[in-house]
Write a protein that holds these residues in place. Structure first.
Motif, PDB file in Angstrom:
ATOM      1  N   ARG A  12     -99.499 -33.610   3.978  1.00  9.70           N
ATOM      2  CA  ARG A  12     -99.864 -32.021   4.553  1.00  9.70           C
ATOM      3  C   ARG A  12     -99.984 -31.364   3.542  1.00  9.70           C
ATOM      4  O   ARG A  12     -97.673 -31.431   2.986  1.00  9.70           O
ATOM      5  CB  ARG A  12     -99.162 -31.944   6.108  1.00  9.70           C
ATOM      6  CG  ARG A  12     -99.617 -30.355   6.175  1.00  9.70           C
ATOM      7  CD  ARG A  12     -98.513 -30.010   7.765  1.00  9.70           C
ATOM      8  NE  ARG A  12     -99.167 -31.266   8.727  1.00  9.70           N
ATOM      9  CZ  ARG A  12     -97.955 -31.326   9.532  1.00  9.70           C
ATOM     10  NH1 ARG A  12     -96.897 -30.742   9.138  1.00  9.70           N
ATOM     11  NH2 ARG A  12     -97.469 -32.259  10.542  1.00  9.70           N
ATOM     12  N   ARG A  13     -99.877 -29.878   2.602  1.00 12.00           N
ATOM     13  CA  ARG A  13     -99.052 -29.758   2.072  1.00 12.00           C
ATOM     14  C   ARG A  13     -98.091 -30.476   0.238  1.00 12.00           C
ATOM     15  O   ARG A  13     -97.749 -29.490   0.431  1.00 12.00           O
ATOM     16  CB  ARG A  13     -98.171 -28.485   2.739  1.00 12.00           C
ATOM     17  CG  ARG A  13     -98.406 -27.399   3.311  1.00 12.00           C
ATOM     18  CD  ARG A  13     -98.565 -26.492   4.502  1.00 12.00           C
ATOM     19  NE  ARG A  13     -98.454 -25.684   5.354  1.00 12.00           N
ATOM     20  CZ  ARG A  13     -98.016 -25.645   6.354  1.00 12.00           C
ATOM     21  NH1 ARG A  13     -97.690 -27.207   7.144  1.00 12.00           N
ATOM     22  NH2 ARG A  13     -99.060 -25.195   7.712  1.00 12.00           N
ATOM     23  N   ARG A  14     -99.624 -30.962   0.512  1.00  8.39           N
ATOM     24  CA  ARG A  14     -98.670 -32.233  -0.958  1.00  8.39           C
ATOM     25  C   ARG A  14     -97.512 -32.395  -0.056  1.00  8.39           C
ATOM     26  O   ARG A  14     -96.572 -33.011  -1.687  1.00  8.39           O
ATOM     27  CB  ARG A  14     -99.044 -31.156  -1.857  1.00  8.39           C
ATOM     28  CG  ARG A  14     -99.616 -30.501  -2.361  1.00  8.39           C
ATOM     29  CD  ARG A  14    -100.163 -29.700  -3.786  1.00  8.39           C
ATOM     30  NE  ARG A  14    -101.093 -29.125  -4.142  1.00  8.39           N
ATOM     31  CZ  ARG A  14    -101.404 -28.693  -5.281  1.00  8.39           C
ATOM     32  NH1 ARG A  14    -100.114 -28.304  -5.777  1.00  8.39           N
ATOM     33  NH2 ARG A  14    -102.860 -28.120  -5.768  1.00  8.39           N
ATOM     34  N   GLY A  15     -97.075 -32.708   0.650  1.00  7.47           N
ATOM     35  CA  GLY A  15     -95.839 -33.328   1.197  1.00  7.47           C
ATOM     36  C   GLY A  15     -96.206 -34.690   2.248  1.00  7.47           C
ATOM     37  O   GLY A  15     -97.326 -34.805   2.735  1.00  7.47           O
ATOM     38  N   GLY A  16     -95.066 -35.215   3.029  1.00  5.74           N
ATOM     39  CA  GLY A  16     -94.944 -36.124   3.827  1.00  5.74           C
ATOM     40  C   GLY A  16     -95.803 -37.185   3.577  1.00  5.74           C
ATOM     41  O   GLY A  16     -96.449 -38.029   2.461  1.00  5.74           O
ATOM     42  N   GLY A  17     -96.447 -37.487   4.956  1.00  7.92           N
ATOM     43  CA  GLY A  17     -98.287 -38.146   4.480  1.00  7.92           C
ATOM     44  C   GLY A  17     -97.407 -40.038   4.871  1.00  7.92           C
ATOM     45  O   GLY A  17     -96.198 -39.952   5.006  1.00  7.92           O
ATOM     46  N   SER A  18     -98.022 -40.881   5.381  1.00  5.36           N
ATOM     47  CA  SER A  18     -97.468 -42.040   5.629  1.00  5.36           C
ATOM     48  C   SER A  18     -98.187 -43.354   4.737  1.00  5.36           C
ATOM     49  O   SER A  18     -99.183 -43.256   3.595  1.00  5.36           O
ATOM     50  CB  SER A  18     -99.154 -42.714   6.268  1.00  5.36           C
ATOM     51  OG  SER A  18     -98.462 -43.970   6.711  1.00  5.36           O
ATOM     52  N   PRO A  19     -96.813 -43.574   3.544  1.00  2.00           N
ATOM     53  CA  PRO A  19     -96.538 -44.848   2.857  1.00  2.00           C
ATOM     54  C   PRO A  19     -96.884 -45.535   3.227  1.00  2.00           C
ATOM     55  O   PRO A  19     -97.022 -46.372   3.849  1.00  2.00           O
ATOM     56  CB  PRO A  19     -94.823 -45.365   2.962  1.00  2.00           C
ATOM     57  CG  PRO A  19     -94.170 -43.610   3.365  1.00  2.00           C
ATOM     58  CD  PRO A  19     -95.596 -43.136   4.492  1.00  2.00           C
ATOM     59  N   MET A 247     -99.647 -34.376  12.773  1.00  2.15           N
ATOM     60  CA  MET A 247     -99.687 -35.772  13.131  1.00  2.15           C
ATOM     61  C   MET A 247     -98.042 -36.050  11.805  1.00  2.15           C
ATOM     62  O   MET A 247     -97.970 -35.661  10.807  1.00  2.15           O
ATOM     63  CB  MET A 247     -99.636 -37.256  12.357  1.00  2.15           C
ATOM     64  CG  MET A 247    -100.814 -36.890  13.696  1.00  2.15           C
ATOM     65  SD  MET A 247    -102.171 -38.788  13.853  1.00  2.15           S
ATOM     66  CE  MET A 247    -101.340 -39.632  14.868  1.00  2.15           C
ATOM     67  N   GLY A 248     -96.719 -36.900  12.499  1.00  3.77           N
ATOM     68  CA  GLY A 248     -95.619 -37.418  11.877  1.00  3.77           C
ATOM     69  C   GLY A 248     -94.965 -36.652  11.950  1.00  3.77           C
ATOM     70  O   GLY A 248     -93.463 -37.471  10.735  1.00  3.77           O
ATOM     71  N   ARG A 253     -92.032 -37.359   8.577  1.00  3.26           N
ATOM     72  CA  ARG A 253     -92.944 -37.226   7.815  1.00  3.26           C
ATOM     73  C   ARG A 253     -94.386 -36.803   8.124  1.00  3.26           C
ATOM     74  O   ARG A 253     -95.340 -36.554   8.522  1.00  3.26           O
ATOM     75  CB  ARG A 253     -94.176 -38.946   6.896  1.00  3.26           C
ATOM     76  CG  ARG A 253     -92.688 -39.817   7.295  1.00  3.26           C
ATOM     77  CD  ARG A 253     -91.986 -39.788   5.757  1.00  3.26           C
ATOM     78  NE  ARG A 253     -93.253 -39.595   4.639  1.00  3.26           N
ATOM     79  CZ  ARG A 253     -93.228 -39.647   3.351  1.00  3.26           C
ATOM     80  NH1 ARG A 253     -91.948 -39.428   3.115  1.00  3.26           N
ATOM     81  NH2 ARG A 253     -94.088 -40.280   2.638  1.00  3.26           N
ATOM     82  N   PRO A 254     -94.026 -35.646   7.914  1.00  2.00           N
ATOM     83  CA  PRO A 254     -95.628 -34.521   8.054  1.00  2.00           C
ATOM     84  C   PRO A 254     -96.885 -34.473   7.631  1.00  2.00           C
ATOM     85  O   PRO A 254     -97.250 -34.869   6.132  1.00  2.00           O
ATOM     86  CB  PRO A 254     -95.239 -33.186   8.216  1.00  2.00           C
ATOM     87  CG  PRO A 254     -93.567 -33.393   6.740  1.00  2.00           C
ATOM     88  CD  PRO A 254     -93.339 -34.495   7.779  1.00  2.00           C
ATOM     89  N   SER A 255     -97.902 -34.777   8.247  1.00  2.00           N
ATOM     90  CA  SER A 255     -98.943 -35.061   8.145  1.00  2.00           C
ATOM     91  C   SER A 255    -100.860 -34.293   8.633  1.00  2.00           C
ATOM     92  O   SER A 255    -100.373 -34.354   9.929  1.00  2.00           O
ATOM     93  CB  SER A 255     -99.483 -37.089   8.570  1.00  2.00           C
ATOM     94  OG  SER A 255     -98.082 -37.685   7.770  1.00  2.00           O
TER      95      SER A 255
END
Length: 284
Positions: A12-19, A247-248, A253-255
């Motif tokens: 989300r907005r070029r950050g976070g996400g699920s590794p 999510m996250g 980890r904002p996703s």
């Protein structure tokens, strides 16, 4: 052991996400595959195997593992795999045919600044009504009171069944404190992958969700694309053809996962995906 790329999927907005760990397939045992997510601090590992050309596009078989074992499908893992394949190809617009134990489908990725946006068609979604005892058992595992449930629940599957459960608001969603042993027992009893709890979408299709799947070794998933595709199939009857699902946040980890329903006559196709970035490459 081949190189392992760590891909943050559904940012989300070029950050976070699920590794997510993504690597080329190798002659590994099931136990060795299950160890990789734990060793690398990811919830899932995706194994790629090139299988030639299909429908004039490169084709790959994908296998997905958590610490608990192999999964027939993984949505954010598919997004991560597409991002790595597009990065390797060096194409601004990449297309591939992907195959899992659940079937084959088309995937695509487009370059977007320093990341990629990937999407795929997870195939048809089956929906069924949820019965009282089933709903009650899962809601109890989530710590929900009857007043907190919005009353819009169903079991959806595009590979494995999971409960889609609407709660009254984002505040209720954020306040969930599941009893994981109780939730796992309820999901195991009814053959569910887990529970995807979500707040009602606004008029623009934006909502928030949390996916709990202790039965497969993932108490809470940072991002879950396949369940978002299931939600898109569930909500299309209300005239909503596009979802943007946050999510996250609870995990730091904002996703964001997107899903769009495309109509082709009487047939409906769902395209689900998100932004992904390769954050590092490891040699084990």
């Amino acid at each position: 052991m081949p190189e392992v790329a760590i891909v943050d999927a559904c940012q989300r907005r070029r950050g976070g996400g699920s590794p997510t760990a993504v690597l080329d397939d190798a002659p590994l045992t099931g136990e060795e595959r299950r160890r990789i997510p734990t060793e690398l601090g990811t919830s899932h590992a995706v194994f790629l195997r090139a299988t030639g050309v299909e429908r004039a596009r490169p084709s790959y078989t994908l296998r997905f593992f958590t610490a608990a074992g192999e999964l027939p499908a993984c949505g954010h893992g598919t997004v991560a795999a597409l991002a790595l394949l597009a990065h390797r190809a060096g194409d601004d617009a990449y297309h591939a045919v992907l195959r899992t134990t659940h079937g084959s489908f088309d995937g695509r990725a487009t370059r977007n600044g320093d990341g990629l946006t990937a999407s795929f068609d997870p195939g048809p979604v089956s929906l069924r009504e949820v019965r009282g005892p089933e709903l009650e058992a899962v809601a109890q595992g989530l710590g929900l009171t009857p007043e907190a449930v919005a009353g819009d629940a169903c079991v959806a599957s595009n590979g494995r069944p999971r409960l889609l459960l609407a709660v009254r608001s984002r505040a209720v969603l954020a306040g969930l404190t599941p009893d994981f042993p109780l939730l796992r027992a309820a999901c195991d009893r009814y053959g569910l992958l887990g529970c995807y709890a979500y707040s009602p979408p606004d008029r623009h299709g934006r909502t928030a969700a949390r996916m709990f799947a202790p039965s497969i070794g993932v108490p809470e998933d940072i991002a879950n694309a396949n369940s978002t595709a299931c939600l898109a199939a569930h909500t299309v009857g209300s005239g909503m053809d596009r979802l943007v699902v946050d999510m996250g946040d609870h995990l730091g980890r904002p996703s964001t996962v997107t899903a769009a329903v495309h109509h082709d006559g009487l047939e409906r196709r769902i395209q689900v995906g998100g932004r992904a970035a390769i954050v590092r490459t490891l040699v084990r």
